[in-house]
Design a protein around this motif. Structure first.
Motif, PDB file in Angstrom:
ATOM      1  N   PHE A 134     102.840 -70.254  57.716  1.00 56.32           N
ATOM      2  CA  PHE A 134     102.442 -71.112  58.834  1.00 56.32           C
ATOM      3  C   PHE A 134     103.233 -72.411  58.769  1.00 56.32           C
ATOM      4  CE2 PHE A 134     100.056 -74.777  60.350  1.00 56.32           C
ATOM      5  CZ  PHE A 134      99.812 -74.403  61.647  1.00 56.32           C
ATOM      6  N   THR A 135     103.746 -72.834  59.906  1.00 53.82           N
ATOM      7  CA  THR A 135     104.385 -74.136  60.035  1.00 53.82           C
ATOM      8  C   THR A 135     103.815 -74.778  61.286  1.00 53.82           C
ATOM      9  OG1 THR A 135     106.415 -73.262  59.079  1.00 53.82           O
ATOM     10  CG2 THR A 135     106.575 -75.361  60.223  1.00 53.82           C
ATOM     11  N   GLY A 136     103.316 -76.006  61.169  1.00 50.99           N
ATOM     12  CA  GLY A 136     102.754 -76.702  62.323  1.00 50.99           C
ATOM     13  C   GLY A 136     103.035 -78.185  62.252  1.00 50.99           C
ATOM     14  N   GLN A 137     103.136 -78.791  63.407  1.00 47.04           N
ATOM     15  CA  GLN A 137     103.332 -80.234  63.448  1.00 47.04           C
ATOM     16  C   GLN A 137     102.730 -80.807  64.717  1.00 47.04           C
ATOM     17  OE1 GLN A 137     107.408 -81.467  63.588  1.00 47.04           O
ATOM     18  NE2 GLN A 137     107.964 -80.050  65.211  1.00 47.04           N
ATOM     19  N   ALA A 138     102.350 -82.066  64.623  1.00 51.28           N
ATOM     20  CA  ALA A 138     101.894 -82.832  65.783  1.00 51.28           C
ATOM     21  C   ALA A 138     102.801 -84.042  65.886  1.00 51.28           C
ATOM     22  CB  ALA A 138     100.445 -83.253  65.598  1.00 51.28           C
ATOM     23  N   TYR A 139     103.148 -84.402  67.103  1.00 51.68           N
ATOM     24  CA  TYR A 139     104.031 -85.549  67.295  1.00 51.68           C
ATOM     25  C   TYR A 139     103.790 -86.134  68.676  1.00 51.68           C
ATOM     26  CZ  TYR A 139     106.733 -81.931  69.661  1.00 51.68           C
ATOM     27  OH  TYR A 139     107.115 -80.899  70.483  1.00 51.68           O
ATOM     28  N   ARG A 140     104.209 -87.351  68.831  1.00 49.52           N
ATOM     29  CA  ARG A 140     104.078 -88.055  70.100  1.00 49.52           C
ATOM     30  C   ARG A 140     105.469 -88.479  70.546  1.00 49.52           C
ATOM     31  NH1 ARG A 140      99.407 -89.789  72.243  1.00 49.52           N
ATOM     32  NH2 ARG A 140      98.225 -89.542  70.328  1.00 49.52           N
ATOM     33  N   GLU A 141     105.827 -88.105  71.749  1.00 47.15           N
ATOM     34  CA  GLU A 141     107.128 -88.490  72.271  1.00 47.15           C
ATOM     35  C   GLU A 141     107.069 -89.900  72.834  1.00 47.15           C
ATOM     36  OE1 GLU A 141     108.585 -85.604  75.063  1.00 47.15           O
ATOM     37  OE2 GLU A 141     109.213 -84.272  73.439  1.00 47.15           O
ATOM     38  N   SER A 177      96.146 -87.331  61.911  1.00 48.85           N
ATOM     39  CA  SER A 177      96.759 -88.414  62.671  1.00 48.85           C
ATOM     40  C   SER A 177      97.568 -87.804  63.808  1.00 48.85           C
ATOM     41  CB  SER A 177      97.663 -89.246  61.758  1.00 48.85           C
ATOM     42  OG  SER A 177      98.754 -88.465  61.321  1.00 48.85           O
ATOM     43  N   SER A 178      98.170 -88.649  64.597  1.00 51.22           N
ATOM     44  CA  SER A 178      98.935 -88.122  65.723  1.00 51.22           C
ATOM     45  C   SER A 178     100.310 -87.605  65.299  1.00 51.22           C
ATOM     46  CB  SER A 178      99.075 -89.187  66.805  1.00 51.22           C
ATOM     47  OG  SER A 178      99.721 -90.326  66.278  1.00 51.22           O
ATOM     48  N   TYR A 179     100.739 -87.903  64.052  1.00 54.56           N
ATOM     49  CA  TYR A 179     102.018 -87.414  63.538  1.00 54.56           C
ATOM     50  C   TYR A 179     101.778 -86.737  62.192  1.00 54.56           C
ATOM     51  CZ  TYR A 179     103.804 -90.864  66.815  1.00 54.56           C
ATOM     52  OH  TYR A 179     104.070 -91.595  67.929  1.00 54.56           O
ATOM     53  N   PHE A 180     102.044 -85.471  62.113  1.00 47.35           N
ATOM     54  CA  PHE A 180     101.967 -84.797  60.821  1.00 47.35           C
ATOM     55  C   PHE A 180     102.744 -83.496  60.870  1.00 47.35           C
ATOM     56  CE2 PHE A 180      98.261 -83.080  63.011  1.00 47.35           C
ATOM     57  CZ  PHE A 180      98.291 -81.747  62.693  1.00 47.35           C
ATOM     58  N   TYR A 181     103.075 -83.007  59.672  1.00 48.77           N
ATOM     59  CA  TYR A 181     103.794 -81.758  59.505  1.00 48.77           C
ATOM     60  C   TYR A 181     103.067 -80.979  58.426  1.00 48.77           C
ATOM     61  CZ  TYR A 181     107.587 -78.491  58.526  1.00 48.77           C
ATOM     62  OH  TYR A 181     108.328 -77.366  58.360  1.00 48.77           O
ATOM     63  N   LEU A 182     102.799 -79.699  58.661  1.00 50.33           N
ATOM     64  CA  LEU A 182     102.039 -78.881  57.721  1.00 50.33           C
ATOM     65  C   LEU A 182     102.763 -77.555  57.522  1.00 50.33           C
ATOM     66  CD1 LEU A 182      99.359 -78.474  56.130  1.00 50.33           C
ATOM     67  CD2 LEU A 182      98.386 -77.570  58.227  1.00 50.33           C
ATOM     68  N   ARG A 183     102.942 -77.175  56.265  1.00 53.62           N
ATOM     69  CA  ARG A 183     103.562 -75.896  55.923  1.00 53.62           C
ATOM     70  C   ARG A 183     102.636 -75.224  54.920  1.00 53.62           C
ATOM     71  NH1 ARG A 183     109.623 -75.655  53.617  1.00 53.62           N
ATOM     72  NH2 ARG A 183     108.493 -76.233  51.767  1.00 53.62           N
ATOM     73  N   SER A 184     102.181 -74.020  55.220  1.00 51.62           N
ATOM     74  CA  SER A 184     101.250 -73.297  54.353  1.00 51.62           C
ATOM     75  C   SER A 184     101.614 -71.828  54.282  1.00 51.62           C
ATOM     76  CB  SER A 184      99.809 -73.431  54.864  1.00 51.62           C
ATOM     77  OG  SER A 184      99.400 -74.759  54.891  1.00 51.62           O
ATOM     78  N   ILE A 185     101.082 -71.178  53.260  1.00 46.28           N
ATOM     79  CA  ILE A 185     101.360 -69.764  53.050  1.00 46.28           C
ATOM     80  C   ILE A 185     100.113 -69.090  52.500  1.00 46.28           C
ATOM     81  CG2 ILE A 185     102.219 -70.095  50.700  1.00 46.28           C
ATOM     82  CD1 ILE A 185     104.455 -68.061  51.468  1.00 46.28           C
ATOM     83  N   MET A 186      99.924 -67.831  52.815  1.00 49.13           N
ATOM     84  CA  MET A 186      98.804 -67.053  52.288  1.00 49.13           C
ATOM     85  C   MET A 186      99.251 -65.610  52.084  1.00 49.13           C
ATOM     86  SD  MET A 186      96.325 -66.152  55.556  1.00 49.13           S
ATOM     87  CE  MET A 186      94.956 -66.331  54.521  1.00 49.13           C
ATOM     88  N   GLU A 199      93.404 -67.824  50.063  1.00 43.16           N
ATOM     89  CA  GLU A 199      93.279 -69.045  50.847  1.00 43.16           C
ATOM     90  C   GLU A 199      94.674 -69.525  51.214  1.00 43.16           C
ATOM     91  OE1 GLU A 199      92.785 -72.652  47.865  1.00 43.16           O
ATOM     92  OE2 GLU A 199      91.411 -71.021  47.389  1.00 43.16           O
ATOM     93  N   TRP A 200      94.752 -70.500  52.089  1.00 43.41           N
ATOM     94  CA  TRP A 200      96.043 -71.080  52.444  1.00 43.41           C
ATOM     95  C   TRP A 200      96.503 -71.991  51.312  1.00 43.41           C
ATOM     96  CZ3 TRP A 200      98.959 -69.513  56.305  1.00 43.41           C
ATOM     97  CH2 TRP A 200      98.369 -68.893  57.401  1.00 43.41           C
ATOM     98  N   PHE A 201      97.778 -71.905  50.971  1.00 44.74           N
ATOM     99  CA  PHE A 201      98.382 -72.780  49.969  1.00 44.74           C
ATOM    100  C   PHE A 201      99.397 -73.634  50.692  1.00 44.74           C
ATOM    101  CE2 PHE A 201      97.298 -68.810  47.787  1.00 44.74           C
ATOM    102  CZ  PHE A 201      96.390 -69.295  46.862  1.00 44.74           C
ATOM    103  N   SER A 202      99.195 -74.949  50.713  1.00 42.64           N
ATOM    104  CA  SER A 202     100.132 -75.851  51.372  1.00 42.64           C
ATOM    105  C   SER A 202     101.197 -76.269  50.386  1.00 42.64           C
ATOM    106  CB  SER A 202      99.405 -77.076  51.909  1.00 42.64           C
ATOM    107  OG  SER A 202      98.510 -76.686  52.931  1.00 42.64           O
ATOM    108  N   TYR A 203     102.397 -76.416  50.842  1.00 39.20           N
ATOM    109  CA  TYR A 203     103.491 -76.825  49.975  1.00 39.20           C
ATOM    110  C   TYR A 203     104.479 -77.683  50.731  1.00 39.20           C
ATOM    111  CZ  TYR A 203     106.087 -73.023  52.175  1.00 39.20           C
ATOM    112  OH  TYR A 203     106.712 -72.195  53.075  1.00 39.20           O
TER     113      TYR A 203
END
Length: 192
Positions: A104-111, A165-174, A188-192
């Motif tokens: 899984f790769t996810g991010q939130a950002y504001r332009e 927050s409004s800006y973040f990046y998340l990378r996880s694996i299961m 479970e999800w393992f974030s790295y």
């Protein structure tokens, strides 16, 4: 409760087991046994967890684990002392073919200008990391990723959580896996 029972069993084995024979289990056996108990606190499970994460976090990833065998265990410790490989194409090893690594790769950002967007992707790879496919890929969504998704094994699995927050990046694996009876489970999800 399950985790506590596994931790107690591992503790009893550590106290009463012979140190030489405890080393007879290969790391694949340790990963499977510890994963089944949710990686209870112990030196063996800590090593198994580190090994599993080391295998699945680089790209391309290595299989999270193989078949638990005593193929390399010396004869004096009760093993065959051989070097041969196990034939995993046999029907009794079909459970191993249901193992997938889910990224899984996810991010939130504001332009500039203030609108918030979310991007996320889910990728599933087979146990040999030969075949990978996207389960989902979403870019510039006005809403965050949903609560859950349906995996290749038919399980409804919750997405990893993170950010806030409004800006973040998340990378996880299961790891999604099946047992010899056909029951599906996942780590479970393992974030790295």
């Amino acid at each position: 409760m399950k985790r506590q029972a596994m931790a107690a069993a591992m503790g009893v084995m550590a106290v009463f087991g012979a140190p030489g024979k405890a080393q007879a289990y290969d790391i694949d056996c340790a990963i499977m046994l510890c994963m089944a108990g949710g990686f209870p606190p112990s030196a063996v499970c800590a090593r198994a967890y580190r090994t599993m994460i080391r295998r699945i976090t680089p790209w391309p990833s290595l299989p999270p684990f193989g078949v638990c065998t005593f193929a390399h265990v010396p004869v004096e410790l009760g093993g065959p002392g051989g070097e041969g490989e196990l034939d995993t194409t046999l029907p009794e090893y079909e459970w191993l073919n249901r193992t997938h690594v889910i990224w899984f790769t996810g991010q939130a950002y504001r332009e500039r200008g203030g609108e918030q967007y979310w991007d996320w992707s889910l990728r599933s790879c087979d146990r040999e990391n030969r075949t990978c496919r996207y389960i989902q890929r979403v870019y510039r969504s006005h809403t965050p990723w949903p609560e859950a998704f349906v995996s290749e094994g038919g399980q409804e699995i919750a997405y990893p959580t993170g950010g806030g927050s409004s800006y973040f990046y998340l990378r996880s694996i299961m790891v999604e896996y099946g047992d010899y009876e056909g029951n599906m489970g996942h780590s479970e999800w393992f974030s790295y």
